[in-house]
Design a protein around this motif. Structure first.
Motif, PDB file in Angstrom:
ATOM      1  N   THR A 190      46.386  44.683  53.726  1.00 54.59           N
ATOM      2  CA  THR A 190      47.014  43.419  54.098  1.00 54.59           C
ATOM      3  C   THR A 190      46.648  42.392  53.036  1.00 54.59           C
ATOM      4  N   ALA A 191      47.200  41.192  53.159  1.00 55.78           N
ATOM      5  CA  ALA A 191      46.887  40.138  52.187  1.00 55.78           C
ATOM      6  C   ALA A 191      45.400  39.795  52.208  1.00 55.78           C
ATOM      7  N   THR A 192      44.801  39.758  53.404  1.00 52.20           N
ATOM      8  CA  THR A 192      43.382  39.406  53.501  1.00 52.20           C
ATOM      9  C   THR A 192      42.478  40.519  53.000  1.00 52.20           C
ATOM     10  N   GLY A 193      42.986  41.756  52.950  1.00 47.29           N
ATOM     11  CA  GLY A 193      42.175  42.869  52.467  1.00 47.29           C
ATOM     12  C   GLY A 193      41.868  42.800  50.990  1.00 47.29           C
ATOM     13  N   SER A 194      42.723  42.097  50.226  1.00 44.18           N
ATOM     14  CA  SER A 194      42.506  41.864  48.782  1.00 44.18           C
ATOM     15  C   SER A 194      42.332  43.152  47.984  1.00 44.18           C
ATOM     16  N   VAL A 195      43.021  44.221  48.391  1.00 48.99           N
ATOM     17  CA  VAL A 195      42.947  45.474  47.634  1.00 48.99           C
ATOM     18  C   VAL A 195      43.537  45.299  46.240  1.00 48.99           C
ATOM     19  N   SER A 196      44.461  44.352  46.096  1.00 53.78           N
ATOM     20  CA  SER A 196      45.056  44.101  44.780  1.00 53.78           C
ATOM     21  C   SER A 196      43.990  43.726  43.754  1.00 53.78           C
ATOM     22  N   THR A 197      42.905  43.099  44.210  1.00 51.71           N
ATOM     23  CA  THR A 197      41.810  42.760  43.298  1.00 51.71           C
ATOM     24  C   THR A 197      41.179  44.023  42.727  1.00 51.71           C
ATOM     25  N   ALA A 198      40.963  45.027  43.583  1.00 54.11           N
ATOM     26  CA  ALA A 198      40.380  46.292  43.121  1.00 54.11           C
ATOM     27  C   ALA A 198      41.310  46.984  42.126  1.00 54.11           C
ATOM     28  N   ILE A 199      42.618  46.917  42.381  1.00 56.58           N
ATOM     29  CA  ILE A 199      43.582  47.523  41.460  1.00 56.58           C
ATOM     30  C   ILE A 199      43.548  46.804  40.113  1.00 56.58           C
ATOM     31  N   ASP A 200      43.428  45.473  40.145  1.00 60.10           N
ATOM     32  CA  ASP A 200      43.323  44.704  38.897  1.00 60.10           C
ATOM     33  C   ASP A 200      42.063  45.084  38.124  1.00 60.10           C
ATOM     34  N   VAL A 201      40.975  45.352  38.846  1.00 62.15           N
ATOM     35  CA  VAL A 201      39.726  45.761  38.195  1.00 62.15           C
ATOM     36  C   VAL A 201      39.924  47.075  37.448  1.00 62.15           C
ATOM     37  N   VAL A 202      40.589  48.030  38.100  1.00 62.88           N
ATOM     38  CA  VAL A 202      40.838  49.325  37.458  1.00 62.88           C
ATOM     39  C   VAL A 202      41.733  49.152  36.237  1.00 62.88           C
ATOM     40  N   ARG A 203      42.755  48.324  36.362  1.00 64.03           N
ATOM     41  CA  ARG A 203      43.639  48.073  35.219  1.00 64.03           C
ATOM     42  C   ARG A 203      42.837  47.492  34.051  1.00 64.03           C
TER      43      ARG A 203
END
Length: 352
Positions: A190-203
């Motif tokens: 979800t938006a609050t889960g902030s998984v996109s941050t982890a994906i950005d870290v991997v990138r």
């Protein structure tokens, strides 16, 4: 006695059921009590486990077309059938209605404050609960109304150290990745889960030519969007709902580091399960319950991909066995079993 526990229906949980709920169920059953967990799902079902019965109430997918109001009623109907002697509520969606249900049915009830709105102390619905379980970081009795303060019980959130252990490290599972560093991020999609941050870290790490693999453990409505955003990256998605607690521990224990991208009680539970499995954590953002990390056991970082990537690099410099031992040691003060036994004593004292 029969104790019923209502988990969160308000949002998609990162990890459900939690290992702390399992530990409580085992402690309750060891004391001669019956334990039932009521949790949301796509359809109605009943499952028997070593720690109690899991009753699934339709509250996902098509069930939501009936709206949020119908869900508390469905939980109430499940309670009518179960006829529990005690009620535990950890759900902000239904805690007001379930408090009324407990009062009308003369059932002593316990509310978990970390899972309801932060202004719970001023909510009149709290008067329907005999006790409110708070973490030590919650407002103290002096900061809440005296009527609510008299109901407060302070207990640390815990983790099942028997299930979540470094012994579940799986070399064969790790070899399937082939990467030098494996990261895991357990969070609701979800938006609050902030998984996109982890994906950005991997990138960011891949752009730095760091051989990295990310395992995202979670469920939620943003899965398709997150899969598209991670296309071409070494990112793997696993559904938390399809894994047993032991399998979840295996994922944590096999990873090198866990990225905890959300705070509050959910982020705390994720951090503890990872640490107990011997995997250091990187806490990003704010609103984290304080954990004393041993040297190499974990770090706090700003919610920024470069800062998190730097934390990964710093922890990577520690010897593997040293940092895994430090991670495990950081989780030991949060053993769920003593806390579960305290809950047994609490329930047995209510109504006496």
């Amino acid at each position: 006695m029969h104790i019923a526990h209502v988990t969160s229906f308000y949002s998609v949980p990162a990890l459900s059921p939690s290992s702390a709920v399992r530990a409580r169920g085992i402690a309750y059953r060891a004391a001669g009590h019956e334990f039932t967990v009521i949790m949301p799902g796509a359809g109605a079902s009943v499952e028997w486990t070593e720690y109690g019965t899991i009753v699934t109430v339709p509250a996902r997918g098509a069930a939501l077309r009936r709206g949020f109001v119908a869900i508390p009623r469905a939980i109430g109907r499940a309670l009518d059938r179960l006829v529990p002697d005690r009620l535990e509520v950890a759900d902000r969606l239904s805690f007001r209605q379930l408090g009324v249900w407990a009062r009308e049915n003369h059932v002593p009830a316990v509310l978990f404050a970390d899972d309801v709105p932060t202004d719970w102390a001023s909510d009149r619905a709290v008067q329907n609960y005999d006790r409110v379980i708070c973490s030590p970081s919650s407002p103290t009795s002096a900061e809440v109304q005296s009527s609510a303060a008299s109901r407060q019980v302070f207990l640390h959130p815990g983790v099942d150290l028997e299930i979540f252990t470094p012994l579940r490290h799986n070399s064969a599972l790790r070899d399937t990745s082939g990467a030098a560093t494996i990261l895991v991020c357990a969070a609701p999609l979800t938006a609050t889960g902030s998984v996109s941050t982890a994906i950005d870290v991997v990138r960011h790490l891949i752009n730095q030519r760091k051989d990295t693999h990310l395992v995202v453990l979670g469920d939620g409505p943003l899965r398709s969007r997150l899969e598209r955003s991670s296309h071409g990256l070494p990112v793997q998605f696993l559904s938390a709902q399809t894994l047993s607690l032991a399998e979840r521990s295996e994922v944590f224990a096999t990873a090198d580091f866990a990225l905890v991208t959300l705070g509050g009680s959910i982020g705390h539970a994720v951090a503890l399960e990872s640490l107990a499995s011997g995997t250091p954590v990187i806490l990003s953002g704010t609103d984290h319950i304080h954990i004393e990390f041993g040297n190499g056991g974990g770090l706090n970082a700003e919610e920024d991909m470069t800062q998190i990537a730097h934390a990964v690099a710093v922890l990577s410099e520690e010897p593997v066995e040293s940092r895994r031992r430090a991670a495990r040691d950081s989780a030991l003060p949060f053993d769920a079993m003593p806390l579960a036994r305290a809950m047994v004593t609490l329930h047995e004292s209510l109504g006496s």
